[in-house]
Scaffold this motif. Sequence first.
Motif, PDB file in Angstrom:
ATOM      1  N   HIS A 194      14.539  52.543   5.828  1.00 19.63           N
ATOM      2  CA  HIS A 194      13.674  53.156   6.558  1.00 19.63           C
ATOM      3  C   HIS A 194      13.930  53.492   8.177  1.00 19.63           C
ATOM      4  O   HIS A 194      13.674  54.567   8.612  1.00 19.63           O
ATOM      5  CB  HIS A 194      12.328  52.444   6.809  1.00 19.63           C
ATOM      6  CG  HIS A 194      11.608  52.208   5.351  1.00 19.63           C
ATOM      7  ND1 HIS A 194      11.266  53.196   4.766  1.00 19.63           N
ATOM      8  CD2 HIS A 194      11.115  51.135   4.789  1.00 19.63           C
ATOM      9  CE1 HIS A 194      10.732  52.911   3.652  1.00 19.63           C
ATOM     10  NE2 HIS A 194      10.603  51.311   3.723  1.00 19.63           N
ATOM     11  N   THR A 195      15.090  52.759   8.585  1.00 22.32           N
ATOM     12  CA  THR A 195      15.536  53.023   9.888  1.00 22.32           C
ATOM     13  C   THR A 195      16.499  54.165   9.730  1.00 22.32           C
ATOM     14  O   THR A 195      16.450  55.271  10.586  1.00 22.32           O
ATOM     15  CB  THR A 195      16.379  51.781  10.244  1.00 22.32           C
ATOM     16  OG1 THR A 195      15.578  50.724  10.340  1.00 22.32           O
ATOM     17  CG2 THR A 195      17.101  52.072  11.711  1.00 22.32           C
ATOM     18  N   LEU A 196      17.448  54.144   8.635  1.00 23.30           N
ATOM     19  CA  LEU A 196      18.293  55.408   8.492  1.00 23.30           C
ATOM     20  C   LEU A 196      17.430  56.651   8.194  1.00 23.30           C
ATOM     21  O   LEU A 196      17.895  57.991   8.866  1.00 23.30           O
ATOM     22  CB  LEU A 196      19.156  55.132   7.242  1.00 23.30           C
ATOM     23  CG  LEU A 196      19.988  53.846   7.275  1.00 23.30           C
ATOM     24  CD1 LEU A 196      20.798  53.745   6.002  1.00 23.30           C
ATOM     25  CD2 LEU A 196      21.027  54.016   8.524  1.00 23.30           C
ATOM     26  N   ALA A 197      16.391  56.703   7.742  1.00 22.77           N
ATOM     27  CA  ALA A 197      15.520  57.833   7.342  1.00 22.77           C
ATOM     28  C   ALA A 197      15.114  58.335   8.555  1.00 22.77           C
ATOM     29  O   ALA A 197      14.926  59.778   8.625  1.00 22.77           O
ATOM     30  CB  ALA A 197      14.166  57.414   6.640  1.00 22.77           C
ATOM     31  N   LYS A 198      14.883  57.722   9.773  1.00 23.71           N
ATOM     32  CA  LYS A 198      14.283  58.336  11.156  1.00 23.71           C
ATOM     33  C   LYS A 198      15.713  58.677  11.780  1.00 23.71           C
ATOM     34  O   LYS A 198      15.378  59.298  13.099  1.00 23.71           O
ATOM     35  CB  LYS A 198      13.716  56.941  11.738  1.00 23.71           C
ATOM     36  CG  LYS A 198      12.385  56.644  11.210  1.00 23.71           C
ATOM     37  CD  LYS A 198      11.696  55.529  12.065  1.00 23.71           C
ATOM     38  CE  LYS A 198      10.703  54.824  11.129  1.00 23.71           C
ATOM     39  NZ  LYS A 198      10.522  53.299  11.343  1.00 23.71           N
ATOM     40  N   GLU A 199      16.899  58.440  11.285  1.00 19.36           N
ATOM     41  CA  GLU A 199      17.880  58.540  12.439  1.00 19.36           C
ATOM     42  C   GLU A 199      18.959  59.883  11.852  1.00 19.36           C
ATOM     43  O   GLU A 199      20.162  59.704  11.749  1.00 19.36           O
ATOM     44  CB  GLU A 199      19.004  57.383  12.345  1.00 19.36           C
ATOM     45  CG  GLU A 199      18.268  56.417  13.159  1.00 19.36           C
ATOM     46  CD  GLU A 199      19.067  54.903  13.466  1.00 19.36           C
ATOM     47  OE1 GLU A 199      20.100  55.082  12.866  1.00 19.36           O
ATOM     48  OE2 GLU A 199      18.560  54.321  14.143  1.00 19.36           O
ATOM     49  N   ASP A 200      18.460  60.951  11.447  1.00 20.89           N
ATOM     50  CA  ASP A 200      18.992  62.148  11.194  1.00 20.89           C
ATOM     51  C   ASP A 200      20.242  61.968   9.775  1.00 20.89           C
ATOM     52  O   ASP A 200      21.083  62.597   9.798  1.00 20.89           O
ATOM     53  CB  ASP A 200      19.994  62.801  12.192  1.00 20.89           C
ATOM     54  CG  ASP A 200      19.025  63.193  13.181  1.00 20.89           C
ATOM     55  OD1 ASP A 200      17.885  63.586  12.885  1.00 20.89           O
ATOM     56  OD2 ASP A 200      19.385  63.677  14.314  1.00 20.89           O
ATOM     57  N   TYR A 201      19.983  60.906   8.976  1.00 22.32           N
ATOM     58  CA  TYR A 201      20.830  60.739   7.819  1.00 22.32           C
ATOM     59  C   TYR A 201      20.180  61.718   6.762  1.00 22.32           C
ATOM     60  O   TYR A 201      19.137  61.646   6.384  1.00 22.32           O
ATOM     61  CB  TYR A 201      20.958  59.357   7.287  1.00 22.32           C
ATOM     62  CG  TYR A 201      21.893  58.591   8.175  1.00 22.32           C
ATOM     63  CD1 TYR A 201      23.065  58.476   7.836  1.00 22.32           C
ATOM     64  CD2 TYR A 201      21.307  57.982   9.119  1.00 22.32           C
ATOM     65  CE1 TYR A 201      24.305  57.808   8.542  1.00 22.32           C
ATOM     66  CE2 TYR A 201      22.462  57.028   9.914  1.00 22.32           C
ATOM     67  CZ  TYR A 201      23.881  57.263   9.561  1.00 22.32           C
ATOM     68  OH  TYR A 201      24.597  56.452  10.417  1.00 22.32           O
ATOM     69  N   ALA A 202      21.027  62.663   6.371  1.00 21.71           N
ATOM     70  CA  ALA A 202      20.487  63.661   5.191  1.00 21.71           C
ATOM     71  C   ALA A 202      20.529  63.192   3.867  1.00 21.71           C
ATOM     72  O   ALA A 202      19.874  63.503   3.049  1.00 21.71           O
ATOM     73  CB  ALA A 202      21.399  65.177   5.372  1.00 21.71           C
ATOM     74  N   VAL A 203      21.700  62.279   3.430  1.00 23.71           N
ATOM     75  CA  VAL A 203      21.976  61.636   2.406  1.00 23.71           C
ATOM     76  C   VAL A 203      22.028  60.053   2.597  1.00 23.71           C
ATOM     77  O   VAL A 203      22.806  59.658   3.350  1.00 23.71           O
ATOM     78  CB  VAL A 203      23.250  62.238   1.717  1.00 23.71           C
ATOM     79  CG1 VAL A 203      23.440  61.530   0.349  1.00 23.71           C
ATOM     80  CG2 VAL A 203      23.090  63.527   1.645  1.00 23.71           C
ATOM     81  N   ILE A 204      21.406  59.372   1.704  1.00 26.02           N
ATOM     82  CA  ILE A 204      21.647  58.084   1.853  1.00 26.02           C
ATOM     83  C   ILE A 204      21.943  57.556   0.446  1.00 26.02           C
ATOM     84  O   ILE A 204      20.978  57.811  -0.496  1.00 26.02           O
ATOM     85  CB  ILE A 204      20.240  57.318   2.228  1.00 26.02           C
ATOM     86  CG1 ILE A 204      19.849  57.706   3.842  1.00 26.02           C
ATOM     87  CG2 ILE A 204      20.573  55.537   2.118  1.00 26.02           C
ATOM     88  CD1 ILE A 204      18.524  57.131   4.138  1.00 26.02           C
TER      89      ILE A 204
END
Length: 106
Positions: free
Chosen positions: A41-51
């Motif tokens: 959820h943190t990464l989703a808010k931080e401009d990560y296009a692909v996880i």
Amino acid sequence: MSNSGYKIAVLGDKDSVLGFKALGLDVFPAETAEEARRILHTLAKEDYAVIYLTEQYAAGMQADVDRYKDELTPAVILIPGKDGSLGIGMANVKSAVERAVGADIL
């Protein structure tokens, strides 16, 4: 959005994700599925296009993965972990293709 564009993250248990660091990807080792859920959820808010997320953790946080399924970003892509594939990633690809095409063509 940062000037460098979108970023790619790899999230999962340490043994499964550390090798991706050599490819220049941002790796986020997590000890548990609960920790992976918070990081996702943190990464989703931080401009990560692909996880990229290991299937083993995805299996324990399906609702969280589903939350991003219909979003443009981030694309959450399941990868096999160090213990091999659970078949979840391919099942998700098949269901996405079915939704898009209207039939199972794989």
